[in-house]
Design a protein around this motif. Structure first.
Motif, short mmCIF file in Angstrom:
data_model
loop_
_atom_site.label_atom_id
_atom_site.label_comp_id
_atom_site.label_asym_id
_atom_site.label_seq_id
_atom_site.Cartn_x
_atom_site.Cartn_y
_atom_site.Cartn_z
N ALA A 31 -12.51 -27.74 12.33
CA ALA A 31 -12.11 -29.02 12.90
C ALA A 31 -10.70 -29.37 12.43
CB ALA A 31 -13.09 -30.11 12.48
N GLY A 32 -9.93 -29.97 13.30
CA GLY A 32 -8.57 -30.36 12.95
C GLY A 32 -7.57 -29.28 13.31
N ARG A 33 -6.43 -29.32 12.62
CA ARG A 33 -5.34 -28.39 12.90
C ARG A 33 -5.36 -27.22 11.94
NH1 ARG A 33 0.09 -31.74 13.55
NH2 ARG A 33 0.53 -30.24 11.95
N PRO A 45 -13.03 -20.85 13.66
CA PRO A 45 -12.56 -22.18 14.05
C PRO A 45 -12.96 -23.25 13.05
CG PRO A 45 -14.35 -21.47 15.47
CD PRO A 45 -14.02 -20.31 14.57
N HIS A 89 -5.91 -26.29 17.42
CA HIS A 89 -6.54 -27.61 17.33
C HIS A 89 -8.02 -27.41 17.61
CE1 HIS A 89 -2.68 -29.70 17.25
NE2 HIS A 89 -2.28 -28.77 18.10
N ASP A 90 -8.85 -27.68 16.61
CA ASP A 90 -10.29 -27.49 16.72
C ASP A 90 -10.65 -26.06 17.16
OD1 ASP A 90 -10.68 -30.13 15.95
OD2 ASP A 90 -10.64 -30.85 18.01
N ALA A 117 -6.43 -30.69 23.23
CA ALA A 117 -5.60 -30.52 22.03
C ALA A 117 -4.16 -30.94 22.32
CB ALA A 117 -5.65 -29.07 21.56
#
Length: 110
Positions: free
Chosen positions: A11-13, A9, A23-24, A63
């Motif tokens: 951060a962000g898309r 994972p 998303h995240d 998200a």
């Protein structure tokens, strides 16, 4: 409907080669009609949590709220623009950068 967790994972898309946008590190996706996609996600280390339709209707994910807000509102500057990351490296950009260094007679480590 299934809740998916990205094996790495960020951060962000993140857009995967499977066409799912995380998303995240989290995404909700319908895997009912794509049994082979479920197998591919498991093989590549994604975590799949089954959710019922009532769970997603009562408790929408953060998200989905943030992505809806981003599509409704026009970004004001570059810092507000969502950044997409891909699970696959961009080899073409790397090749162009190496060619640029070689054109300037700068050292390149292969």
């Amino acid at each position: 409907m299934a809740h998916l967790i990205h094996p790495r994972p960020a951060a962000g898309r993140q857009k995967t080669p499977f066409g799912i946008v995380f998303h995240d590190g989290h995404a909700d996706h319908d895997l009912e009609k794509q049994p082979h996609l479920r197998d591919a996600l498991i093989q590549h280390g994604y975590t799949i949590e089954e959710t019922s339709e009532s769970d997603s209707a009562v408790r929408p994910s953060k998200a989905s709220k943030s992505s809806k807000a981003q599509t409704d509102a026009e970004p004001k500057n570059v810092a507000d623009t969502p950044q997409e990351t891909s699970a696959m490296p961009d080899f073409e950009a790397a090749d162009e950068a190496i060619a640029d260094l070689r054109a300037r007679d700068l050292p390149v480590i292969d």
